[in-house]
Design an enzyme around this catalytic site. Structure first.
Site, short mmCIF file in Angstrom:
data_model
loop_
_atom_site.label_atom_id
_atom_site.label_comp_id
_atom_site.label_asym_id
_atom_site.label_seq_id
_atom_site.Cartn_x
_atom_site.Cartn_y
_atom_site.Cartn_z
N HIS A 81 -2.42 3.07 0.84
CA HIS A 81 -1.70 3.78 -0.24
C HIS A 81 -2.58 4.01 -1.46
CE1 HIS A 81 2.49 2.47 1.50
NE2 HIS A 81 1.93 3.46 2.18
N GLY A 128 4.35 -10.23 3.18
CA GLY A 128 4.89 -9.81 1.89
C GLY A 128 5.22 -8.34 1.78
N SER A 178 8.43 -5.39 2.65
CA SER A 178 9.86 -5.32 2.94
C SER A 178 10.20 -4.54 4.21
CB SER A 178 10.59 -4.69 1.76
OG SER A 178 10.12 -3.36 1.56
N ALA A 209 3.96 -16.76 -0.33
CA ALA A 209 2.68 -16.42 0.31
C ALA A 209 1.59 -17.45 0.01
CB ALA A 209 2.23 -15.03 -0.15
C1 BJW Z 1 7.06 -12.27 -1.08
C2 BJW Z 1 6.87 -12.93 -2.26
C3 BJW Z 1 6.06 -14.06 -2.21
C4 BJW Z 1 8.13 -11.33 -2.72
N1 BJW Z 1 5.52 -14.43 -1.05
N2 BJW Z 1 6.53 -12.66 0.07
C5 BJW Z 1 10.54 7.29 8.95
C6 BJW Z 1 11.86 7.08 8.68
C7 BJW Z 1 12.39 7.39 7.43
C8 BJW Z 1 11.59 7.89 6.41
C9 BJW Z 1 10.27 8.09 6.67
C10 BJW Z 1 9.75 7.80 7.92
N3 BJW Z 1 8.43 8.07 7.90
C11 BJW Z 1 8.11 8.50 6.67
C12 BJW Z 1 9.19 8.54 5.89
C13 BJW Z 1 9.23 8.95 4.44
C14 BJW Z 1 8.69 7.91 3.49
C15 BJW Z 1 9.49 6.63 3.66
O1 BJW Z 1 9.06 5.66 4.24
N4 BJW Z 1 10.67 6.58 3.08
C16 BJW Z 1 11.47 5.39 3.15
C17 BJW Z 1 12.02 5.08 1.78
C18 BJW Z 1 12.49 5.50 4.24
N5 BJW Z 1 7.27 7.66 3.69
C19 BJW Z 1 6.32 8.44 3.15
O2 BJW Z 1 6.60 9.42 2.47
C20 BJW Z 1 4.88 8.07 3.42
N6 BJW Z 1 4.20 9.19 3.95
C21 BJW Z 1 4.40 9.62 5.21
O3 BJW Z 1 5.18 9.07 5.97
O4 BJW Z 1 3.61 10.70 5.57
C22 BJW Z 1 3.79 11.26 6.88
C23 BJW Z 1 2.73 10.81 7.83
C24 BJW Z 1 2.49 9.46 8.04
C25 BJW Z 1 1.50 9.06 8.94
C26 BJW Z 1 0.76 9.99 9.61
C27 BJW Z 1 1.00 11.33 9.40
C28 BJW Z 1 2.00 11.75 8.51
C29 BJW Z 1 4.17 7.70 2.11
C30 BJW Z 1 4.69 6.43 1.52
C31 BJW Z 1 4.00 6.16 0.18
C32 BJW Z 1 4.54 4.91 -0.49
N7 BJW Z 1 4.04 4.84 -1.81
C33 BJW Z 1 4.31 3.66 -2.62
C34 BJW Z 1 3.70 3.91 -4.02
C35 BJW Z 1 2.15 3.82 -3.89
C36 BJW Z 1 1.44 3.66 -5.17
C37 BJW Z 1 1.98 2.56 -6.04
O5 BJW Z 1 1.74 1.36 -5.77
O6 BJW Z 1 2.64 2.90 -7.02
O7 BJW Z 1 3.73 2.51 -2.03
S1 BJW Z 1 6.06 3.25 -2.71
C38 BJW Z 1 5.82 1.50 -2.66
O8 BJW Z 1 6.37 0.95 -1.42
C39 BJW Z 1 4.30 1.30 -2.57
C40 BJW Z 1 4.21 0.17 -1.60
O9 BJW Z 1 2.91 0.10 -1.04
C41 BJW Z 1 5.30 0.47 -0.61
C42 BJW Z 1 5.75 -0.71 0.22
O10 BJW Z 1 6.32 -1.70 -0.59
P1 BJW Z 1 6.11 -3.23 -0.23
O11 BJW Z 1 4.70 -3.59 -0.40
O12 BJW Z 1 6.75 -3.54 1.07
O13 BJW Z 1 6.90 -3.93 -1.46
P2 BJW Z 1 8.48 -4.27 -1.58
O14 BJW Z 1 8.76 -4.49 -3.00
O15 BJW Z 1 9.31 -3.28 -0.87
O16 BJW Z 1 8.62 -5.64 -0.77
C43 BJW Z 1 8.06 -6.84 -1.25
C44 BJW Z 1 8.21 -7.89 -0.18
O17 BJW Z 1 7.52 -9.06 -0.59
C45 BJW Z 1 9.68 -8.31 0.06
O18 BJW Z 1 9.92 -8.35 1.46
C46 BJW Z 1 9.76 -9.73 -0.53
O19 BJW Z 1 10.62 -10.58 0.20
C47 BJW Z 1 8.33 -10.18 -0.38
N8 BJW Z 1 7.92 -11.16 -1.37
N9 BJW Z 1 7.58 -12.25 -3.27
C48 BJW Z 1 5.82 -13.68 0.09
N10 BJW Z 1 5.83 -14.78 -3.32
#
Ligand code: BJW
Length: 233
Positions: A106, A172, A174, A216
């Site tokens: 990302h 870590g 979601s 973590a």
């Molecule tokens: C702990 C803890 C501790 C807390 N110890 N654990 C299929 C179905 C439906 C929709 C789609 C699909 N495919 C694609 C989509 C669309 C979309 C999408 O996924 N939408 C969903 C909302 C459904 N995806 C996209 O648009 C992506 N692009 C795409 O698919 O292009 C097409 C393509 C793909 C591949 C090949 C060819 C074409 C792009 C997604 C971009 C996401 N961008 C962001 C912002 C990036 C910049 C920034 O940082 O600002 O990325 S959004 C945000 O979410 C960020 C993160 O990297 C990402 C994931 O979040 P993460 O890391 O999981 O954080 P949290 O907060 O969600 O979870 C935290 C976890 O930690 C929790 O589980 C806690 O329990 C845990 N935790 N403390 C251990 N101490």
């Protein structure tokens, strides 16, 4: 040859003081995705988006790697097989803990990208709205991060690694954002053993063979100790 593919998310940096996205007090509780994390948001209000990422850049610079980042760096150095580290995080805490070759699917807060010509360069700590690209001189500089609707980086390379994985771990994250949330299915198709390490269950917990629950900084070092002493299943 054994090959471990590890996916990390915001939870691994939470105990370094960086906000996650979807936890109760996470970034998306204070900022709307449609305002700060889409190309349309940047086109509509680049100042708001730059302010959001300037804030994130400042926070990341203040943070220090924690015991989980350090444990993964230790695994990469000491493991006898291949270890591939893929992160969704835009901070550099894996690198500052000593991990090399991390795949930032990302993007990266330290990067600037020209929305017009695709040129990349090192971002200043504060990116100004309408900052000019050093290559084409257009006022189209943006953070080099992957927003919703954009294609994550190095996907072919990641899928190649997943197809060769013997062990896949998600730490870590979601499981709410694709394509990363689907990596466990890819790894299972390659017959990899799968393990999730998280504070709580994720949206894709049921797909994993093994679940390790806790902060973590505790569960990742313990898992790495198990791997290096071969106490895993
Ligand atoms: C702990 C803890 C501790 C807390 N110890 N654990 C299929 C179905 C439906 C929709 C789609 C699909 N495919 C694609 C989509 C669309 C979309 C999408 O996924 N939408 C969903 C909302 C459904 N995806 C996209 O648009 C992506 N692009 C795409 O698919 O292009 C097409 C393509 C793909 C591949 C090949 C060819 C074409 C792009 C997604 C971009 C996401 N961008 C962001 C912002 C990036 C910049 C920034 O940082 O600002 O990325 S959004 C945000 O979410 C960020 C993160 O990297 C990402 C994931 O979040 P993460 O890391 O999981 O954080 P949290 O907060 O969600 O979870 C935290 C976890 O930690 C929790 O589980 C806690 O329990 C845990 N935790 N403390 C251990 N101490």
């Amino acid at each position: 040859m054994e090959k471990i593919v590890i996916l990390t998310g915001a939870g691994i940096s939470a105990e370094s003081g960086l906000d996650t996205f979807r936890d109760e007090d996470g970034l998306w509780s204070r900022h709307r995705i449609e305002d700060v994390a889409t190309p349309e948001a940047f086109a509509r209000d680049p100042g708001l988006v730059q302010a959001f990422y300037n804030m994130r850049r400042r926070e990341a610079a203040k943070a220090r790697p924690n015991a989980a980042h350090e444990a993964l760096a230790r695994l990469m150095q000491a493991y006898q097989g291949d270890v591939v580290l893929v992160t969704q995080n835009v901070d550099d805490l894996h690198e500052r803990a000593g991990s090399q070759g991390v795949i930032h699917m990302h993007g990266h807060l330290r990067g600037a990208l020209c929305a017009a010509c695709g040129h990349r360069w090192l971002a200043p700590e504060e990116m100004a709205t309408g900052e000019a690209c050093p290559s084409c001189n257009q006022a189209t500089a943006r953070p080099d991060v992957v927003w919703f609707g954009e294609i994550p980086y190095q996907m072919d390379e990641i899928y190649d690694h997943l197809s060769e994985a013997t062990l896949f771990a998600a730490i870590g994250t979601s499981g709410q954002v694709y394509p990363a949330a689907g990596f466990v299915i890819e790894a299972k198709a390659a017959r990899a053993y799968t393990v999730e390490l998280n504070l709580e269950t994720s949206d894709v917990t049921s797909a994993f063979a093994e679940i390790r629950t806790g902060p973590a900084t505790q569960i990742v070092p313990a898992w790495v100790d198990d791997l290096l002493s071969d106490r895993t299943s």
